[in-house]
Design a protein around this motif. Sequence first.
Motif, short mmCIF file in Angstrom:
data_model
loop_
_atom_site.label_atom_id
_atom_site.label_comp_id
_atom_site.label_asym_id
_atom_site.label_seq_id
_atom_site.Cartn_x
_atom_site.Cartn_y
_atom_site.Cartn_z
N GLU A 70 0.83 -1.20 0.00
CA GLU A 70 0.00 0.00 0.00
C GLU A 70 0.86 1.25 0.00
O GLU A 70 0.49 2.27 -0.58
CB GLU A 70 -0.92 0.00 1.22
CG GLU A 70 -2.07 -0.97 1.05
CD GLU A 70 -3.03 -0.93 2.21
OE1 GLU A 70 -2.59 -0.57 3.32
OE2 GLU A 70 -4.20 -1.27 2.00
N THR A 73 1.80 2.18 -3.66
CA THR A 73 0.77 2.86 -4.46
C THR A 73 0.42 4.22 -3.88
O THR A 73 0.17 5.17 -4.63
CB THR A 73 -0.49 1.99 -4.57
OG1 THR A 73 -0.86 1.58 -3.27
CG2 THR A 73 -0.26 0.79 -5.43
N GLU A 74 0.38 4.30 -2.55
CA GLU A 74 0.05 5.59 -1.96
C GLU A 74 1.15 6.60 -2.22
O GLU A 74 0.89 7.80 -2.37
CB GLU A 74 -0.19 5.44 -0.46
CG GLU A 74 -1.61 4.99 -0.16
CD GLU A 74 -1.81 4.59 1.29
OE1 GLU A 74 -0.96 4.97 2.12
OE2 GLU A 74 -2.80 3.90 1.56
N PRO A 79 -1.33 12.17 -1.54
CA PRO A 79 -2.43 12.20 -0.57
C PRO A 79 -3.82 12.37 -1.20
O PRO A 79 -4.79 11.86 -0.66
CB PRO A 79 -2.08 13.40 0.32
CG PRO A 79 -1.11 14.20 -0.46
CD PRO A 79 -0.39 13.28 -1.37
N GLU A 80 -3.91 13.06 -2.34
CA GLU A 80 -5.27 13.34 -2.86
C GLU A 80 -5.89 12.15 -3.57
O GLU A 80 -7.08 12.11 -3.81
CB GLU A 80 -5.26 14.56 -3.78
CG GLU A 80 -4.48 14.40 -5.06
CD GLU A 80 -3.11 15.03 -4.96
OE1 GLU A 80 -2.57 15.41 -6.00
OE2 GLU A 80 -2.60 15.16 -3.85
N LYS A 82 -5.80 8.96 -2.47
CA LYS A 82 -5.72 7.83 -1.55
C LYS A 82 -6.84 6.82 -1.78
O LYS A 82 -6.66 5.63 -1.55
CB LYS A 82 -5.77 8.34 -0.12
CG LYS A 82 -4.73 7.66 0.75
CD LYS A 82 -4.58 8.36 2.06
CE LYS A 82 -3.41 7.78 2.82
NZ LYS A 82 -3.12 8.49 4.03
N GLN A 83 -8.00 7.31 -2.23
CA GLN A 83 -9.15 6.40 -2.39
C GLN A 83 -8.93 5.39 -3.51
O GLN A 83 -9.58 4.35 -3.53
CB GLN A 83 -10.39 7.24 -2.68
CG GLN A 83 -10.11 8.30 -3.75
CD GLN A 83 -11.25 9.27 -3.88
OE1 GLN A 83 -12.39 8.88 -3.79
NE2 GLN A 83 -10.93 10.54 -4.11
N ALA A 85 -5.97 4.04 -4.10
CA ALA A 85 -4.78 3.24 -3.79
C ALA A 85 -5.11 1.76 -3.66
O ALA A 85 -4.33 0.91 -4.08
CB ALA A 85 -4.13 3.75 -2.50
N LYS A 221 -2.62 10.99 -11.40
CA LYS A 221 -2.18 12.21 -10.72
C LYS A 221 -2.24 13.40 -11.68
O LYS A 221 -2.65 14.50 -11.30
CB LYS A 221 -0.74 12.01 -10.23
CG LYS A 221 -0.49 12.60 -8.87
CD LYS A 221 0.88 12.20 -8.42
CE LYS A 221 1.35 13.10 -7.31
NZ LYS A 221 2.73 12.78 -6.94
N ASN C 31 -5.53 -3.96 7.78
CA ASN C 31 -5.54 -2.54 8.13
C ASN C 31 -6.32 -2.30 9.42
O ASN C 31 -5.96 -1.44 10.23
CB ASN C 31 -6.15 -1.71 7.00
CG ASN C 31 -5.16 -1.53 5.88
OD1 ASN C 31 -3.96 -1.57 6.10
ND2 ASN C 31 -5.65 -1.36 4.68
#
Lengths: 225, 75, 162
Positions: A70, A73-74, A79-80, A82-83, A85, A221, C31
Amino acid sequence: MGNLGEALREELNCESALTIGGIGISESVVVTWIIMAVVLVLSLILTRNLKVEHPGKRQLLLEQAVTSLEGITEGILGPEGKQYAAYLTSVLLYLGIANLIGIFGFKPPTKDMNVTAALAIMSIILIEYAGIHRKGVKRWFKSFAEPIALIAPINVLELVIKPLSLCMRLFGNVLGAFVIMELIEYIVPVGVPVVFSMYFDIFDGLIQAYVFVFLTGLFMKEAME
Amino acid sequence: MNTTLIAIGAGIAVLTGIGAGVGIGIATSKATEAVARQPEAEGKITKLLLLGSALAEATAIYGFVIGLLIIILLS
Amino acid sequence: MLRLDINLLFTIINLLIWYLLIKKFLFKPVNNIIAKREEAIEGRYREAEQAKLEAGQQKEKYEALKNGIQDEKDQVMKKAQEDARAAYQQIVEEANRKAGQIIDDSKKTAELEHTKMVSRAEKEIRSLLFSAASEGMQKEENNSELYDKFLTKAGESEHAES
């Protein structure tokens, strides 16, 4: 030499593994099912009794693997994004396993263009969805005419070029590695293929999986900017 | 005659490898310089180099795919 | 190898199912457990902080208590000293008073004795005088001898008295 060509062509063909109601289901789909089943069972076993306090070695390893996947990919998405990822992480995992499965004697599913094309189509849908979700439909349409209206056709063409490039890159790499491995195995059946398999199956497979996810993340991105 | 032309076509398609080779060579030389200048950033540079090489390699792969297509579809 | 057919659709469906499965059965539990652990660690930190605070309060209380005890001790000591001093004073006064009384008493007795003695001496002298007078009446001559005798007798009686 003709013998070699015949053998190669035989290997390269993706046979329909089974037919259900007149629809030929190709080998790649079946292998994907196998991967799904194995990973599902594995994850069910591995996540069976997770403990908050004093995790065992198995759990620590699992947590490490998941968080690092994770993290990749993150890190790409920022940060924008993240959904998205989780999807990219699952694709990364699938591609990694699919590219490595040649070691176990299966034909890698990514050698079939249907799989890479499906991945690329999903990638471009996700990229454009991310753009629309972020900017709104109006600004998304306007973004085609940036930086100047003249290159709008090229931007529209990119909608096709991006997934095509993603698809062909992955497909070509895996296919190339597969062909070279077949050739090596045809010439020297024992010993030498193991060494080359290290590069072509493991290293190249993982790199290509990463590149696919990396490029998808990069395009997303870019679309979200 | 026909097979000869096909073979020549496939060979020309595979010439795309030149671009990939030059590109990867330049990338590697720059990466080496960068590591020599900043040895502490080696991990990051290696990652970027691998990524760039994989991207540059794509052109060679395209050539390979085209060559394969020519052989399989035309023969 | 290079054909696109219905398997493309199958693969897309496969990938979607794969995504959901992986998300539900692998990422979510892992998680979750990591989040839970972080929460637990956070909770423990908070608890430790709380305990530290409480310990500080306890210490302050104890400190205050200790100071109170010291004060009380001092007070008690002071009071005891004062009491002791007062008692001492009282005793001394009493003693003084008693001593004075005793002295007075003894003075009085001495005086009484003195007066008694004097009266007895007077009586003696009177009797002596009387006897001397009576003797003198008997022998008129050698008066000087008589005086001497008288004086000796008086002195003797005086000595015997005292």
